[in-house]
Design a protein around this motif. Structure first.
Motif, PDB file in Angstrom:
ATOM      1  N   ARG A  33     -17.754  22.819  -4.804  1.00 34.98           N
ATOM      2  CA  ARG A  33     -19.174  22.932  -5.121  1.00 34.98           C
ATOM      3  C   ARG A  33     -20.002  21.798  -4.514  1.00 34.98           C
ATOM      4  N   ILE A  34     -19.339  20.713  -4.147  1.00 41.58           N
ATOM      5  CA  ILE A  34     -20.055  19.579  -3.546  1.00 41.58           C
ATOM      6  C   ILE A  34     -20.301  19.891  -2.077  1.00 41.58           C
ATOM      7  N   GLU A  35     -21.512  19.647  -1.629  1.00 40.40           N
ATOM      8  CA  GLU A  35     -21.890  19.986  -0.263  1.00 40.40           C
ATOM      9  C   GLU A  35     -21.102  19.166   0.742  1.00 40.40           C
ATOM     10  N   HIS A  36     -20.830  19.782   1.885  1.00 43.90           N
ATOM     11  CA  HIS A  36     -20.029  19.141   2.922  1.00 43.90           C
ATOM     12  C   HIS A  36     -20.771  17.993   3.597  1.00 43.90           C
ATOM     13  N   ILE A  37     -22.061  17.938   3.433  1.00 44.38           N
ATOM     14  CA  ILE A  37     -22.847  16.840   3.994  1.00 44.38           C
ATOM     15  C   ILE A  37     -22.528  15.535   3.265  1.00 44.38           C
ATOM     16  N   VAL A  38     -22.214  15.626   1.988  1.00 47.65           N
ATOM     17  CA  VAL A  38     -21.968  14.458   1.151  1.00 47.65           C
ATOM     18  C   VAL A  38     -20.537  13.937   1.302  1.00 47.65           C
ATOM     19  N   LYS A  39     -19.624  14.801   1.661  1.00 45.18           N
ATOM     20  CA  LYS A  39     -18.205  14.440   1.664  1.00 45.18           C
ATOM     21  C   LYS A  39     -17.843  13.298   2.616  1.00 45.18           C
ATOM     22  N   PRO A  40     -18.438  13.184   3.807  1.00 41.25           N
ATOM     23  CA  PRO A  40     -18.098  12.012   4.644  1.00 41.25           C
ATOM     24  C   PRO A  40     -18.422  10.678   3.971  1.00 41.25           C
ATOM     25  N   ALA A  41     -19.528  10.598   3.266  1.00 40.32           N
ATOM     26  CA  ALA A  41     -19.870   9.368   2.546  1.00 40.32           C
ATOM     27  C   ALA A  41     -18.866   9.118   1.416  1.00 40.32           C
ATOM     28  N   MET A  42     -18.422  10.180   0.776  1.00 46.05           N
ATOM     29  CA  MET A  42     -17.428  10.047  -0.284  1.00 46.05           C
ATOM     30  C   MET A  42     -16.099   9.548   0.284  1.00 46.05           C
ATOM     31  N   LYS A  43     -15.724  10.060   1.462  1.00 49.05           N
ATOM     32  CA  LYS A  43     -14.481   9.612   2.104  1.00 49.05           C
ATOM     33  C   LYS A  43     -14.583   8.141   2.511  1.00 49.05           C
ATOM     34  N   GLU A  44     -15.754   7.741   2.974  1.00 49.74           N
ATOM     35  CA  GLU A  44     -15.962   6.343   3.345  1.00 49.74           C
ATOM     36  C   GLU A  44     -15.820   5.438   2.117  1.00 49.74           C
ATOM     37  N   ARG A  45     -16.382   5.862   0.998  1.00 52.22           N
ATOM     38  CA  ARG A  45     -16.257   5.094  -0.240  1.00 52.22           C
ATOM     39  C   ARG A  45     -14.806   5.047  -0.698  1.00 52.22           C
ATOM     40  N   TYR A  46     -14.098   6.163  -0.542  1.00 55.70           N
ATOM     41  CA  TYR A  46     -12.692   6.209  -0.919  1.00 55.70           C
ATOM     42  C   TYR A  46     -11.901   5.181  -0.103  1.00 55.70           C
ATOM     43  N   GLN A  47     -12.159   5.130   1.200  1.00 55.77           N
ATOM     44  CA  GLN A  47     -11.444   4.186   2.060  1.00 55.77           C
ATOM     45  C   GLN A  47     -11.731   2.743   1.659  1.00 55.77           C
ATOM     46  N   LEU A  48     -12.966   2.455   1.313  1.00 55.89           N
ATOM     47  CA  LEU A  48     -13.330   1.112   0.872  1.00 55.89           C
ATOM     48  C   LEU A  48     -12.581   0.744  -0.411  1.00 55.89           C
ATOM     49  N   LEU A  49     -12.567   1.660  -1.366  1.00 54.20           N
ATOM     50  CA  LEU A  49     -11.855   1.414  -2.622  1.00 54.20           C
ATOM     51  C   LEU A  49     -10.352   1.272  -2.388  1.00 54.20           C
ATOM     52  N   PHE A  50      -9.826   2.074  -1.468  1.00 55.90           N
ATOM     53  CA  PHE A  50      -8.401   2.004  -1.164  1.00 55.90           C
ATOM     54  C   PHE A  50      -8.037   0.644  -0.565  1.00 55.90           C
ATOM     55  N   ARG A  51      -8.886   0.123   0.315  1.00 56.70           N
ATOM     56  CA  ARG A  51      -8.641  -1.205   0.886  1.00 56.70           C
ATOM     57  C   ARG A  51      -8.669  -2.280  -0.209  1.00 56.70           C
ATOM     58  N   LEU A  52      -9.556  -2.127  -1.183  1.00 59.44           N
ATOM     59  CA  LEU A  52      -9.573  -3.057  -2.320  1.00 59.44           C
ATOM     60  C   LEU A  52      -8.280  -2.944  -3.137  1.00 59.44           C
ATOM     61  N   LEU A  53      -7.819  -1.726  -3.347  1.00 56.60           N
ATOM     62  CA  LEU A  53      -6.585  -1.515  -4.098  1.00 56.60           C
ATOM     63  C   LEU A  53      -5.406  -2.171  -3.392  1.00 56.60           C
ATOM     64  N   GLN A  54      -5.378  -2.105  -2.077  1.00 49.58           N
ATOM     65  CA  GLN A  54      -4.283  -2.708  -1.327  1.00 49.58           C
ATOM     66  C   GLN A  54      -4.200  -4.213  -1.553  1.00 49.58           C
ATOM     67  N   ARG A  55      -5.301  -4.827  -1.893  1.00 48.43           N
ATOM     68  CA  ARG A  55      -5.320  -6.273  -2.120  1.00 48.43           C
ATOM     69  C   ARG A  55      -4.784  -6.670  -3.495  1.00 48.43           C
ATOM     70  N   VAL A  56      -4.822  -5.758  -4.465  1.00 46.52           N
ATOM     71  CA  VAL A  56      -4.416  -6.127  -5.823  1.00 46.52           C
ATOM     72  C   VAL A  56      -3.200  -5.355  -6.340  1.00 46.52           C
ATOM     73  N   ALA A  57      -2.793  -4.291  -5.671  1.00 50.26           N
ATOM     74  CA  ALA A  57      -1.700  -3.459  -6.178  1.00 50.26           C
ATOM     75  C   ALA A  57      -0.476  -3.548  -5.265  1.00 50.26           C
ATOM     76  N   SER A  58       0.630  -3.089  -5.779  1.00 50.19           N
ATOM     77  CA  SER A  58       1.867  -3.075  -4.995  1.00 50.19           C
ATOM     78  C   SER A  58       1.805  -1.947  -3.955  1.00 50.19           C
ATOM     79  N   PRO A  59       2.578  -2.066  -2.879  1.00 46.46           N
ATOM     80  CA  PRO A  59       2.595  -1.002  -1.866  1.00 46.46           C
ATOM     81  C   PRO A  59       3.002   0.367  -2.432  1.00 46.46           C
ATOM     82  N   GLU A  60       3.889   0.362  -3.427  1.00 49.85           N
ATOM     83  CA  GLU A  60       4.308   1.626  -4.042  1.00 49.85           C
ATOM     84  C   GLU A  60       3.141   2.313  -4.741  1.00 49.85           C
TER      85      GLU A  60
END
Length: 72
Positions: A33-60
């Protein structure tokens, strides 16, 4: 470059918060239901959060949140 000094309890709390945000973002990315125009920005935010997670969490733990390449 910035540094951050946190204790173990704060690290766990940051890890928990980032994981919840990642799960919510994954859920929204799969929502048709979310428009495809918004999804690239959501993916960019996901990548940013994932990079933050890599700094505080284990590789597993990080492996669970890696985005899969979609072929379309």
């Amino acid at each position: 470059m910035l540094g951050l000094l946190i204790n173990v309890a704060e690290q766990r709390e940051m890890e928990y918060l980032i994981k919840r945000e990642l799960e919510e973002n994954l859920f929204d990315l799969e929502d048709e239901r979310i428009e495809h125009i918004v999804k690239p920005a959501m993916k960019e935010r996901y990548q940013l959060l994932f990079r933050l997670l890599q700094r505080v969490a284990s590789p597993e733990d990080c492996m669970k949140y890696m985005l899969r390449k979609q072929t379309k």
